[in-house]
Design an enzyme around this catalytic site. Structure first.
Site, PDB file in Angstrom:
ATOM      1  N   GLU A   1      92.971  60.639  38.699  1.00  0.00           N
ATOM      2  CA  GLU A   1      93.988  60.056  37.811  1.00  0.00           C
ATOM      3  C   GLU A   1      94.323  58.631  38.249  1.00  0.00           C
ATOM      4  O   GLU A   1      94.415  58.357  39.450  1.00  0.00           O
ATOM      5  CB  GLU A   1      95.262  60.917  37.845  1.00  0.00           C
ATOM      6  CG  GLU A   1      95.072  62.304  37.302  1.00  0.00           C
ATOM      7  CD  GLU A   1      96.329  63.163  37.440  1.00  0.00           C
ATOM      8  OE1 GLU A   1      97.406  62.607  37.768  1.00  0.00           O
ATOM      9  OE2 GLU A   1      96.241  64.376  37.218  1.00  0.00           O
TER      10      GLU A   1
ATOM     11  N   GLY B   1     104.635  69.519  33.651  1.00  0.00           N
ATOM     12  CA  GLY B   1     105.949  69.693  34.270  1.00  0.00           C
ATOM     13  C   GLY B   1     106.970  68.650  33.883  1.00  0.00           C
ATOM     14  O   GLY B   1     108.009  68.527  34.544  1.00  0.00           O
TER      15      GLY B   1
ATOM     16  N   HIS C   1      98.740  64.888  32.824  1.00  0.00           N
ATOM     17  CA  HIS C   1      99.543  65.403  33.942  1.00  0.00           C
ATOM     18  C   HIS C   1     101.033  65.437  33.575  1.00  0.00           C
ATOM     19  O   HIS C   1     101.887  64.905  34.281  1.00  0.00           O
ATOM     20  CB  HIS C   1      99.322  64.561  35.198  1.00  0.00           C
ATOM     21  CG  HIS C   1      99.630  65.289  36.467  1.00  0.00           C
ATOM     22  ND1 HIS C   1      99.026  65.002  37.659  1.00  0.00           N
ATOM     23  CD2 HIS C   1     100.491  66.316  36.737  1.00  0.00           C
ATOM     24  CE1 HIS C   1      99.490  65.794  38.605  1.00  0.00           C
ATOM     25  NE2 HIS C   1     100.381  66.603  38.068  1.00  0.00           N
TER      26      HIS C   1
ATOM     27  N   THR D   1      97.949  76.178  42.213  1.00  0.00           N
ATOM     28  CA  THR D   1      98.009  75.987  43.661  1.00  0.00           C
ATOM     29  C   THR D   1      98.410  74.554  43.984  1.00  0.00           C
ATOM     30  O   THR D   1      98.209  73.651  43.172  1.00  0.00           O
ATOM     31  CB  THR D   1      96.633  76.243  44.292  1.00  0.00           C
ATOM     32  OG1 THR D   1      95.724  75.242  43.807  1.00  0.00           O
ATOM     33  CG2 THR D   1      96.107  77.620  43.938  1.00  0.00           C
TER      34      THR D   1
ATOM     35  N   ARG E   1      96.697  70.773  40.372  1.00  0.00           N
ATOM     36  CA  ARG E   1      96.475  69.428  40.903  1.00  0.00           C
ATOM     37  C   ARG E   1      95.031  69.047  40.612  1.00  0.00           C
ATOM     38  O   ARG E   1      94.139  69.896  40.600  1.00  0.00           O
ATOM     39  CB  ARG E   1      96.709  69.368  42.424  1.00  0.00           C
ATOM     40  CG  ARG E   1      98.070  69.796  42.885  1.00  0.00           C
ATOM     41  CD  ARG E   1      99.175  68.890  42.442  1.00  0.00           C
ATOM     42  NE  ARG E   1      99.160  67.600  43.121  1.00  0.00           N
ATOM     43  CZ  ARG E   1     100.011  66.617  42.842  1.00  0.00           C
ATOM     44  NH1 ARG E   1     100.901  66.769  41.875  1.00  0.00           N
ATOM     45  NH2 ARG E   1      99.964  65.476  43.508  1.00  0.00           N
TER      46      ARG E   1
END
Length: 345
Positions: free
Chosen positions: A232, A252, A249, A174, A207
């Site tokens: 973070e 992606g 993270h 999400t 997230r």
């Protein structure tokens, strides 16, 4: 024309140089003084875009080469009349590949058959859709949860949140939202964490803040895979130390995703300025086909990219930001020819 660009944006010189004068700055160092004379601002996730940054500037166009929006005050940009574009979907394939690769590695680690497991996908947008397609190719049953999309499209094959949380493997995809009818902030919390058991494999590749970490660290799961963190780069040491995979993270962060982030902003800027696109820009990521000579899916995927190296790189948590900025080259699966059939959807 003056452009201020986060120096972590992929190929920013090659892509944006012909628009004008570029000032490249680390995203976390971009401030009001940096942008006061800029016409264009191009960022990633480390620059907070709000009134404090822009009140004294003449910036007319802001492009974000990443998907997340929680660092952007879009309401302020509307009142200021500043054009904003975000590269939605640019990294969706990369994140889906991260999840599938990790599941395949867990098969040997935990000795299970993924075709006998259920995969709860919470958030079925760009990433969740691609992940569901890959899971289907692999014979994994999915439980899809996305109330806004379910209502908008009148979908009858989606499930409620508690049902998705009861899957064998649960993964979040999400955006991070705090307002509206379906906020995702701390979506998994003390009120529903009982659906997560000591037999659950739990991912956060969405997230930081979607899962309440103070509750998460108290619960025993079969395996935790954490790519996104609440604070973070100050990650939770308890969760990091007990996770099967704890990464900074980077789910992606394929070359393809970073290129598409920059390219999509380039397209939007060309449209905004009424400029014709340079077709050669797309050639920046053209590759010859790469070959892998491995006989099973796990070895093939790890030869393409072994995510354990990312976890090892941040055992010293002080390396979090530097590692993200200097991330190793990682290409998506469609670039590879292999003996093993890859779940490319």
């Amino acid at each position: 024309m003056k452009l201020v660009i986060d120096d972590a944006c992929y190929a920013y010189r090659e892509i944006f140089d012909h628009f004008g004068e570029i000032t490249a700055i680390s995203g976390s160092d971009i401030n009001a003084n940096s942008v006061k004379d800029a016409d264009v601002l191009i960022i990633r996730s480390r620059t907070k875009v709000n009134q404090e940054l822009l009140s004294g500037s003449q910036v007319k166009f802001i492009g974000s080469t990443v998907v997340g929006l929680d660092h952007i005050d879009q309401n302020y940009l509307k009142t200021k009349g500043t054009q904003f574009f975000s590269a939605q979907s640019c990294n969706s394939m990369a994140v889906a590949e991260f999840v599938i690769s990790t599941i395949v590695n867990l098969v040997d680690e935990l000795n299970f058959d993924y075709q006998k497991k259920t995969l709860g996908i919470i958030g079925v947008g760009n990433v969740g859709t691609k992940l569901a397609e890959k899971a289907k190719l692999m014979g994994i049953k999915t439980l899809l949860n996305d109330p806004p999309r379910q209502i908008r499209e009148n979908l009858d094959n989606f499930v409620d949140l508690n049902t998705a949380l009861s899957a064998d493997i649960v993964t979040f995809h999400t955006p991070l939202t705090v307002n509206g009818e379906h906020p995702s902030y701390q979506l998994l919390n003390e009120n529903n964490f009982h659906h997560i058991t000591n037999k659950t494999i739990l991912f956060n590749a969405a997230r930081g803040g979607v899962i309440k970490e103070t509750i998460w660290k108290k619960h025993k799961t079969l395996a935790n895979i954490i790519d996104c963190w609440e604070d973070e780069p100050n990650i939770n040491p308890s969760l990091q130390n007990t996770a099967y995979l704890a990464t900074p993270h980077i789910a992606g962060h394929s070359v393809d995703a970073k290129f598409m982030g920059s390219f999509m902003v380039y397209e939007a800027l060309c449209t905004f300025l009424g400029k014709k696109q340079d077709k050669n820009i797309r050639n920046l990521i053209n590759l010859s086909e790469l070959s892998i000579d491995k006989s099973n899916l796990k070895d093939t995927l790890n030869e393409i990219y072994d995510f354990q190296q990312d976890a090892n790189a941040i055992k010293d948590v002080n390396n979090f930001e530097d590692y993200r900025r200097n991330y190793p080259i990682r290409y998506e699966w469609h670039h590879f020819k292999s003996k093993t059939v890859l779940p490319i959807a």
